[in-house]
Scaffold this motif. Sequence first.
Motif, PDB file in Angstrom:
ATOM      1  N   PRO A 194      50.286  56.614  85.733  1.00  0.00           N
ATOM      2  CA  PRO A 194      50.902  57.369  84.680  1.00  0.00           C
ATOM      3  C   PRO A 194      52.689  57.292  84.658  1.00  0.00           C
ATOM      4  CG  PRO A 194      49.254  58.630  85.497  1.00  0.00           C
ATOM      5  CD  PRO A 194      49.340  57.319  86.381  1.00  0.00           C
ATOM      6  N   THR A 195      53.277  57.574  83.666  1.00  0.00           N
ATOM      7  CA  THR A 195      54.655  57.502  83.684  1.00  0.00           C
ATOM      8  C   THR A 195      55.185  58.716  83.464  1.00  0.00           C
ATOM      9  OG1 THR A 195      54.807  56.887  81.454  1.00  0.00           O
ATOM     10  CG2 THR A 195      54.945  55.140  82.703  1.00  0.00           C
ATOM     11  N   ASP A 196      56.476  59.165  83.990  1.00  0.00           N
ATOM     12  CA  ASP A 196      56.961  60.507  83.832  1.00  0.00           C
ATOM     13  C   ASP A 196      57.267  61.106  82.484  1.00  0.00           C
ATOM     14  OD1 ASP A 196      58.097  63.029  84.345  1.00  0.00           O
ATOM     15  OD2 ASP A 196      59.746  62.275  85.536  1.00  0.00           O
ATOM     16  N   THR A 197      56.500  62.017  81.944  1.00  0.00           N
ATOM     17  CA  THR A 197      56.892  62.364  80.729  1.00  0.00           C
ATOM     18  C   THR A 197      57.745  63.780  80.429  1.00  0.00           C
ATOM     19  OG1 THR A 197      54.547  63.704  80.536  1.00  0.00           O
ATOM     20  CG2 THR A 197      54.678  61.305  79.627  1.00  0.00           C
ATOM     21  N   ASN A 198      58.167  64.118  81.673  1.00  0.00           N
ATOM     22  CA  ASN A 198      58.907  65.361  81.884  1.00  0.00           C
ATOM     23  C   ASN A 198      60.506  65.066  81.215  1.00  0.00           C
ATOM     24  OD1 ASN A 198      59.818  67.859  82.342  1.00  0.00           O
ATOM     25  ND2 ASN A 198      60.330  67.278  84.346  1.00  0.00           N
ATOM     26  N   ASN A 199      60.561  64.929  79.828  1.00  0.00           N
ATOM     27  CA  ASN A 199      61.760  64.794  79.278  1.00  0.00           C
ATOM     28  C   ASN A 199      61.999  65.300  77.904  1.00  0.00           C
ATOM     29  OD1 ASN A 199      60.594  62.829  77.333  1.00  0.00           O
ATOM     30  ND2 ASN A 199      60.432  61.517  79.258  1.00  0.00           N
ATOM     31  N   PHE A 200      63.103  65.119  77.177  1.00  0.00           N
ATOM     32  CA  PHE A 200      63.048  65.941  75.965  1.00  0.00           C
ATOM     33  C   PHE A 200      62.029  65.425  74.911  1.00  0.00           C
ATOM     34  CE2 PHE A 200      65.736  62.318  75.226  1.00  0.00           C
ATOM     35  CZ  PHE A 200      65.896  62.055  73.918  1.00  0.00           C
ATOM     36  N   LEU A 201      61.612  64.121  75.074  1.00  0.00           N
ATOM     37  CA  LEU A 201      60.666  63.745  74.040  1.00  0.00           C
ATOM     38  C   LEU A 201      59.200  63.938  74.515  1.00  0.00           C
ATOM     39  CD1 LEU A 201      62.009  60.017  73.710  1.00  0.00           C
ATOM     40  CD2 LEU A 201      62.132  61.877  71.854  1.00  0.00           C
ATOM     41  N   GLY A 202      58.973  64.282  75.690  1.00  0.00           N
ATOM     42  CA  GLY A 202      57.490  64.539  76.247  1.00  0.00           C
ATOM     43  C   GLY A 202      56.787  63.202  76.121  1.00  0.00           C
ATOM     44  N   GLN A 203      57.335  61.946  76.291  1.00  0.00           N
ATOM     45  CA  GLN A 203      56.781  60.801  76.090  1.00  0.00           C
ATOM     46  C   GLN A 203      57.492  59.573  77.143  1.00  0.00           C
ATOM     47  OE1 GLN A 203      58.495  58.201  74.405  1.00  0.00           O
ATOM     48  NE2 GLN A 203      57.135  56.472  74.866  1.00  0.00           N
ATOM     49  N   ASN A 204      56.816  58.932  77.643  1.00  0.00           N
ATOM     50  CA  ASN A 204      57.478  57.462  78.372  1.00  0.00           C
ATOM     51  C   ASN A 204      56.424  56.513  78.593  1.00  0.00           C
ATOM     52  OD1 ASN A 204      59.341  56.532  80.028  1.00  0.00           O
ATOM     53  ND2 ASN A 204      59.453  57.978  81.558  1.00  0.00           N
ATOM     54  N   SER A 205      57.109  55.336  78.737  1.00  0.00           N
ATOM     55  CA  SER A 205      56.321  54.037  78.640  1.00  0.00           C
ATOM     56  C   SER A 205      56.948  53.062  79.654  1.00  0.00           C
ATOM     57  CB  SER A 205      56.224  53.606  77.345  1.00  0.00           C
ATOM     58  OG  SER A 205      57.679  53.277  77.054  1.00  0.00           O
ATOM     59  N   ILE A 206      56.030  52.084  80.111  1.00  0.00           N
ATOM     60  CA  ILE A 206      56.454  51.044  80.813  1.00  0.00           C
ATOM     61  C   ILE A 206      55.883  49.636  79.788  1.00  0.00           C
ATOM     62  CG2 ILE A 206      54.306  51.194  82.130  1.00  0.00           C
ATOM     63  CD1 ILE A 206      55.567  49.616  84.354  1.00  0.00           C
ATOM     64  N   LEU A 207      56.876  48.998  79.618  1.00  0.00           N
ATOM     65  CA  LEU A 207      56.797  47.767  79.072  1.00  0.00           C
ATOM     66  C   LEU A 207      57.074  46.511  79.844  1.00  0.00           C
ATOM     67  CD1 LEU A 207      56.694  45.966  76.121  1.00  0.00           C
ATOM     68  CD2 LEU A 207      59.406  46.352  75.986  1.00  0.00           C
ATOM     69  N   VAL A 208      55.702  45.763  79.922  1.00  0.00           N
ATOM     70  CA  VAL A 208      55.825  44.675  80.747  1.00  0.00           C
ATOM     71  C   VAL A 208      55.922  43.363  79.883  1.00  0.00           C
ATOM     72  CG1 VAL A 208      54.254  43.361  82.251  1.00  0.00           C
ATOM     73  CG2 VAL A 208      53.966  45.789  81.947  1.00  0.00           C
ATOM     74  N   THR A 209      57.232  42.687  80.098  1.00  0.00           N
ATOM     75  CA  THR A 209      57.541  41.598  79.399  1.00  0.00           C
ATOM     76  C   THR A 209      57.692  40.489  80.086  1.00  0.00           C
ATOM     77  OG1 THR A 209      60.019  41.870  79.676  1.00  0.00           O
ATOM     78  CG2 THR A 209      58.858  42.973  77.828  1.00  0.00           C
ATOM     79  N   VAL A 210      58.168  39.275  79.820  1.00  0.00           N
ATOM     80  CA  VAL A 210      58.517  38.211  80.758  1.00  0.00           C
ATOM     81  C   VAL A 210      59.343  38.545  81.776  1.00  0.00           C
ATOM     82  CG1 VAL A 210      60.301  37.384  79.315  1.00  0.00           C
ATOM     83  CG2 VAL A 210      59.250  35.794  80.855  1.00  0.00           C
ATOM     84  N   ASP A 211      60.342  39.673  81.647  1.00  0.00           N
ATOM     85  CA  ASP A 211      61.025  39.975  82.838  1.00  0.00           C
ATOM     86  C   ASP A 211      60.481  40.837  83.905  1.00  0.00           C
ATOM     87  OD1 ASP A 211      63.612  39.141  81.497  1.00  0.00           O
ATOM     88  OD2 ASP A 211      63.521  40.837  80.486  1.00  0.00           O
ATOM     89  N   GLN A 212      59.267  41.388  83.751  1.00  0.00           N
ATOM     90  CA  GLN A 212      58.428  41.921  84.930  1.00  0.00           C
ATOM     91  C   GLN A 212      57.257  41.168  85.239  1.00  0.00           C
ATOM     92  OE1 GLN A 212      59.056  43.795  81.779  1.00  0.00           O
ATOM     93  NE2 GLN A 212      60.998  44.556  82.598  1.00  0.00           N
TER      94      GLN A 212
END
Length: 221
Positions: A68-86
């Motif tokens: 899980p990503t950390d959702t403790n922010n002002f949006l209450g949301q977070n993500s991990i995007l896996v593209t060619v860079d990762q």
Amino acid sequence: MKSVNFLLAFVLLALASSLASAYDPSPLQDFCVAVNDTKTAIFVNGKVCKDPTLATPDDFTFSGLNIPTDTNNFLGQNSILVTVDQFPGLNTLGVAIARVDYAPGGVNPPHTHPRGTELLLVVEGTIFAGFVDSNNTLFGKILYPGDLMVFPLSMVHFQINVGKTVGVAIAAFNSQNPGVITIANSVFGTNPPIDPYALARAFQMDVNVVKELQAKFRSSN
């Protein structure tokens, strides 16, 4: 002669349509693992590619979407995007993936992906998701675990966790690097800033409110 000209025009139109509807370039070989070391690179198609004889199974696997990503922010949301860079093995294959986490009430704010259509799969939680088309029509629906929603290329879209528990979704893209433009950030968080008087008039807001938003989004960026 007329039939030949008509056939030629039809072929050219079909070719133009196929080019206009293309997104990432089609692969020219079986795979093309991205590599930064040009000494071991022999092909170019997207990013520079590793010599295929040096590829390993590790080039085609990625771990971490279970975390899980950390959702403790002002949006209450977070993500991990896996593209060619990762994930170098995605190079030239025209796909990417993301994990999105939502706290209760968390919001994935209105944004677009300029280079990719998104297919969202809800894994946990109750998510209200939607997109807006070029006629300003909202297509929105509450999604439950196992539900899918597609966000067409470049359409503004968003998600809200309307449930009382955490939410998790997996997003797939038809681009190895779909990009993301968050609307609020791109309007109020630019560097240098957009003329606040222009934004005040466009949004029918007090110019001081616009300046406050610009200060807030510039600092958050």
